[in-house]
Design a protein around this motif. Sequence first.
Motif, short mmCIF file in Angstrom:
data_model
loop_
_atom_site.label_atom_id
_atom_site.label_comp_id
_atom_site.label_asym_id
_atom_site.label_seq_id
_atom_site.Cartn_x
_atom_site.Cartn_y
_atom_site.Cartn_z
N LEU A 188 0.54 -1.42 0.23
CA LEU A 188 -0.48 0.56 0.04
C LEU A 188 0.95 0.73 -0.07
O LEU A 188 0.50 1.83 -0.33
N GLU A 229 -7.14 -3.09 0.54
CA GLU A 229 -6.65 -1.75 1.38
C GLU A 229 -6.19 -1.05 -0.14
O GLU A 229 -6.27 0.10 -0.84
N ARG A 255 -8.51 -0.80 -2.93
CA ARG A 255 -9.60 0.10 -2.19
C ARG A 255 -9.13 1.48 -2.27
O ARG A 255 -9.66 2.71 -3.15
#
Length: 109
Positions: A29, A67, A70
């Motif tokens: 991420l 994540e 998203r």
Amino acid sequence: LQSMRAKPTLASARNTLKFGNERTPLQELLFIEAAYEVNPQAIRVTDYDTNLPLHIACASNFYTSDEVVRFLYERYPQAVREKNKRDFYSLHFACFPYHKPGRGFRQSR
């Protein structure tokens, strides 16, 4: 030195976020966030098979964290309505966990 200054694209992150990599979800991420900060338009760049970063993230669902998916969706929600050159949406890749973009779907025997 010039190549170090080139803006990274999220589609080129495919080479870094290979299947079976050793990155933790947090590292993954942070990498995507950093690439986005340097070049926000990279989220709209496709690879050779016209896969957006969201296609690639969904295809890598065993190795890409929720994540990351998203994050990509929130920055470019239109990506879910974009097809690649084989007429697949990112959702197709998310539904077939062993699929790699550009290789076609495996048929069950």
